[in-house]
Write a protein that holds these residues in place. Structure first.
Motif, PDB file in Angstrom:
ATOM      1  N   LEU A  88       0.943  -1.368  -0.165  1.00 13.70           N
ATOM      2  CA  LEU A  88       0.068   0.315   0.243  1.00 13.70           C
ATOM      3  C   LEU A  88       0.401   0.944   0.204  1.00 13.70           C
ATOM      4  O   LEU A  88       2.030   1.833   0.499  1.00 13.70           O
ATOM      5  N   ASP A  89       0.778   2.470  -0.867  1.00 11.38           N
ATOM      6  CA  ASP A  89       1.116   3.294  -0.606  1.00 11.38           C
ATOM      7  C   ASP A  89       0.952   4.596   0.411  1.00 11.38           C
ATOM      8  O   ASP A  89       1.904   5.146   1.178  1.00 11.38           O
ATOM      9  N   ASP A  90       0.322   4.300   1.255  1.00 11.64           N
ATOM     10  CA  ASP A  90      -0.299   4.733   1.941  1.00 11.64           C
ATOM     11  C   ASP A  90      -0.401   4.373   3.910  1.00 11.64           C
ATOM     12  O   ASP A  90      -0.439   2.353   3.775  1.00 11.64           O
ATOM     13  N   PRO A  91      -0.520   5.179   5.429  1.00  7.14           N
ATOM     14  CA  PRO A  91      -0.130   3.665   6.314  1.00  7.14           C
ATOM     15  C   PRO A  91      -1.624   3.953   5.638  1.00  7.14           C
ATOM     16  O   PRO A  91      -2.722   4.162   6.023  1.00  7.14           O
ATOM     17  N   ASP A  92      -1.499   2.345   6.657  1.00 12.08           N
ATOM     18  CA  ASP A  92      -3.393   2.056   6.898  1.00 12.08           C
ATOM     19  C   ASP A  92      -3.244   2.331   8.296  1.00 12.08           C
ATOM     20  O   ASP A  92      -3.070   1.370   9.238  1.00 12.08           O
ATOM     21  N   ILE A  93      -4.928   1.773   8.900  1.00 11.10           N
ATOM     22  CA  ILE A  93      -5.315   1.897  10.273  1.00 11.10           C
ATOM     23  C   ILE A  93      -5.640   0.178  10.580  1.00 11.10           C
ATOM     24  O   ILE A  93      -6.564  -0.207   9.921  1.00 11.10           O
ATOM     25  N   GLY A  94      -5.667   0.057  11.714  1.00 13.79           N
ATOM     26  CA  GLY A  94      -6.130  -0.880  11.762  1.00 13.79           C
ATOM     27  C   GLY A  94      -6.100  -1.432  13.287  1.00 13.79           C
ATOM     28  O   GLY A  94      -5.549  -0.604  14.357  1.00 13.79           O
ATOM     29  N   PHE A  95      -6.940  -1.660  13.973  1.00 14.11           N
ATOM     30  CA  PHE A  95      -7.152  -2.598  15.180  1.00 14.11           C
ATOM     31  C   PHE A  95      -8.178  -3.820  15.107  1.00 14.11           C
ATOM     32  O   PHE A  95      -8.901  -4.418  13.928  1.00 14.11           O
TER      33      PHE A  95
END
Length: 169
Positions: A88-95
């Motif tokens: 992925l090009d951008d950081p991703d939020i995970g939970f």
């Protein structure tokens, strides 16, 4: 090390001391179904996961997944944070949260705080999230914090199509 505090939660960097909680969380049926099998079956596996994933991410990117605990009791309830995947090009939020803590707004509260942290402290211009199209509770959390559906993606050529949500900060 505490990174963020909300009204009800404390988000801190994961450490090897969190191995037992991580062992439990990563083996919850909901985690296996919605996020995937990380192959963590023992306390030693959990320590190796912590070293190679969240702790390595802190060192490499300055962010990662954070232990999320109830502010009043200090009891761990899940993890939430930012990841940087090669695909992925951008950081991703995970939970991910333990089932007995679902429906209490912890995911929305912690994900909203992480989103604000990404913008104000990390000076990120964009954050994305990936989610299974059938994971409606997580989709609702993403939409509540302002992310919008963009497209289907595959993290690997032979991987399943998943939904990509995003927000420009």
């Amino acid at each position: 090390m505490i990174v963020l505090e909300t009204e009800r939660l404390i988000l801190s960097r994961l450490s090897l001391e969190d191995a037992e909680f991580i062992l439990r969380l990563l083996n919850e049926p909901s985690f296996l179904e919605n996020i995937g099998d990380k192959g963590v079956r023992t306390s030693e596996d959990a320590r190796e996961y912590l070293l190679s994933e969240p702790i390595a991410s802190y060192e490499r990117f300055g962010f990662g997944l954070f232990l999320t605990a109830e502010r009043e009791t200090g009891t761990p309830v899940g993890m939430c944070g930012l990841l940087k995947r090669d695909s992925l090009d951008d950081p991703d939020i995970g939970f991910a949260f333990i089932p007995e803590c679902w429906g209490k707004g912890f995911a929305t509260e912690s994900a909203g705080a992480v989103l604000a942290y990404g913008q104000s402290t990390l000076d990120l211009a964009r954050i994305v999230a990936i989610v299974s199209p059938s994971n409606h509770p997580s989709i609702r959390v993403l939409e509540k914090i302002g992310l919008r559906y963009e497209k289907r993606v595959r993290l690997a050529e032979d991987g399943a199509a998943i939904s990509l949500y995003g927000i420009d900060l």
